[in-house]
Write an enzyme that holds these catalytic residues in place. Structure first.
Site, short mmCIF file in Angstrom:
data_model
loop_
_atom_site.label_atom_id
_atom_site.label_comp_id
_atom_site.label_asym_id
_atom_site.label_seq_id
_atom_site.Cartn_x
_atom_site.Cartn_y
_atom_site.Cartn_z
N SER A 1 0.81 -1.21 0.00
CA SER A 1 0.00 0.00 0.00
C SER A 1 0.85 1.27 0.00
O SER A 1 1.59 1.53 -0.94
CB SER A 1 -0.95 -0.04 1.20
OG SER A 1 -1.92 0.97 1.13
N ASP B 1 -2.14 6.09 -3.59
CA ASP B 1 -1.01 5.45 -2.93
C ASP B 1 -0.51 4.31 -3.80
O ASP B 1 -0.93 4.16 -4.96
CB ASP B 1 -1.37 4.99 -1.51
CG ASP B 1 -2.47 3.93 -1.50
OD1 ASP B 1 -3.21 3.83 -2.51
OD2 ASP B 1 -2.59 3.20 -0.51
N ASP C 1 -5.66 2.22 -3.62
CA ASP C 1 -6.96 2.11 -2.94
C ASP C 1 -7.26 3.34 -2.10
O ASP C 1 -8.35 3.46 -1.55
CB ASP C 1 -7.05 0.83 -2.10
CG ASP C 1 -6.03 0.76 -0.97
OD1 ASP C 1 -5.12 1.61 -0.92
OD2 ASP C 1 -6.12 -0.17 -0.15
N ASP D 1 -0.92 1.09 -4.09
CA ASP D 1 -1.84 0.14 -4.72
C ASP D 1 -3.14 0.79 -5.15
O ASP D 1 -4.08 0.12 -5.56
CB ASP D 1 -2.11 -1.06 -3.80
CG ASP D 1 -2.87 -0.67 -2.54
OD1 ASP D 1 -2.78 0.50 -2.13
OD2 ASP D 1 -3.55 -1.53 -1.95
#
Length: 444
Positions: free
Chosen positions: A96, A232, A236, A234
């Site tokens: 993340s 960010d 999400d 990833d």
């Protein structure tokens, strides 16, 4: 939380907390849960992504599972494709917002939803054994990055209002959205200025992305843009920058989405979901507009569970994890950015005019410690919290919690007065450091 799983899957520093062996065990356990299990796997742009992903896939195939690897793909893309294509599980190899030396393993079920605590604990128990099938039942591995196109098509067609005439700056954090975010905004006719879209495996989240929006603010003002969006690693999370360069965090975005749905008569039960970290200023502003805020534990999987349980549509975290459940059942930074851009494009206001309230002043401090459990349960810390909460009364809040993925105790103090929040937070920081030092000396 279990021994391996934290608030957002398994996470750690590669070849330290997160090893090849751990990735193998996780894949083997997941592959062994269902006979002829079908697993979809994707990753962000970290150098270690293939290393961790292939270790996971090897474990899964040893248990007889078939693995389809789509390569680089946002977390929400794996959630969407897992449900859409009928996989048993989806797996995202990502840490993340963390730096490149970290990586992680997130797992979603056949509906694209993250596993809850109970299911993660059940999976952990399977780490203690190894599933080995006969040679003629070993699973298969397929690399098929073209599947990501289906997710891109979903994003591109998720809004109905053209973004033509809008100038938008994107900060893709050198992460999983670096190709797909610029593409879908251009598909919707926006003028795009794409930044931090050159991943090299080591620069993910480095001085960019949702945790470092200073450069994005400057770009929005420099190019006289209508808005800017930071994701960010990833993708999400979403943090937005308005036309004046102001930061719109997840709390403010939940408010904007809630007001949009309320105006359209779509906000069922006049309620949204936040977390224990959601700013009191947002809660008060929502209440003034007739909308109730329901708080959960911190973690988007808890927000998701509450939305489903209470049949609500909008929820999120201050960090930028926002779920608009009638669009997609998981947090999707790019989807939410498109949604926000559509609100502005279809209205007669600038983005800076959509937030008409003041936040309470939060001071957040992360204190690195050697033994989180010993300190969080200490009598000294409990006494200080009781004392300060009594002094604040209804004028503020204090929250002390463990990081689910890192060796930190997180302190949040929230009042209307910025200096007051800082002063109280510093009291806790000082005590935690003293308790950590005492424990370290005792250990020697």
């Amino acid at each position: 939380m279990g021994l391996f799983f934290g608030t957002d899957g398994i996470r750690g520093q590669v070849n330290d907390d997160l090893s090849q062996a751990t990735a193998y065990k996780c894949g083997n356990a997941l592959g062994g849960k269902n006979k002829k299990c079908k697993i979809l796997i994707g990753r962000d742009t970290r150098l270690s992504g293939s290393f961790i992903g292939l270790s996971f896939a090897t474990g899964a195939m040893n248990a007889g599972a078939s693995v389809v690897d789509v390569g680089v793909c946002p977390t929400a893309g794996i959630s969407y494709l897992t449900k859409e294509l009928g996989f048993d599980f989806g797996v995202i190899i990502s840490a993340s917002h963390n730096p490149a030396e970290f990586n992680g393993i997130k797992i979603v079920d056949n509906q694209g939803k993250k596993l809850g605590d109970k299911k993660e604990e059940e999976l952990e128990k399977l780490f203690l054994r190894e599933f080995i099938v006969p040679y003629d039942q070993i699973g298969t591995y397929e690399y098929n990055p073209r599947l990501v196109i289906k997710y891109e098509e979903f994003l591109s067609t998720s809004i109905s209002t053209s973004l033509e005439g809008k100038t938008i700056v994107l900060d893709c954090a050198n992460g999983a959205s670096y190709k797909i975010a610029p593409a879908v905004f251009r598909d919707n006719k926006a003028k795009i200025i794409a930044t931090f879209c050159k991943p090299d495996g080591l620069n993910i989240n480095k001085d960019c992305g949702a945790l470092h929006v200073e450069k994005l603010q400057k770009y929005v003002l420099k190019y006289n843009a209508d808005m800017g969006f930071a994701f960010d690693g990833d993708s999400d999370r979403l943090i937005a920058i308005d036309d004046k360069g102001n930061i719109l965090d997840g709390d403010k975005l939940v408010y904007i989405f809630a007001m949009d749905y309320k105006a359209k008569g779509k906000l069922n039960k006049s309620a949204v979901v936040g977390t224990r970290h959601t700013n009191m200023g947002v809660e008060i502003a929502l209440k003034d507009k007739g909308v109730n805020l329901i708080r959960t534990d911190i973690g988007d999987k808890y927000v998701s569970a509450a939305l489903t349980e209470k049949d609500l549509l909008i929820g999120g975290e201050q960090s930028g994890h926002i779920i608009v459940r009638d669009k997609l059942g998981t947090g999707d930074g790019v989807l939410n950015a498109l949604h926000l851009a559509e609100i502005v494009a279809s209205g007669n206001k600038k983005l800076s005019e959509y937030v008409d309230f003041e936040l309470y002043k939060q001071c957040n401090i992360n204190v690195k410690v050697d033994d989180k459990m010993r300190i969080i349960n200490s009598e000294e810390l409990t006494n200080l919290r009781d004392e300060q909460e009594a002094l604040l009364g209804d004028s503020g809040r204090i929250m002390i919690r463990l990081s689910g993925t890192e060796p930190y105790i997180r302190v949040m103090v929230e009042t209307k007065d910025e200096q007051k929040s800082k002063d109280v937070a510093k009291l806790f920081e000082k005590l935690i450091k003293e308790l950590n030092k005492e424990g370290y000396l005792c250990a020697e």
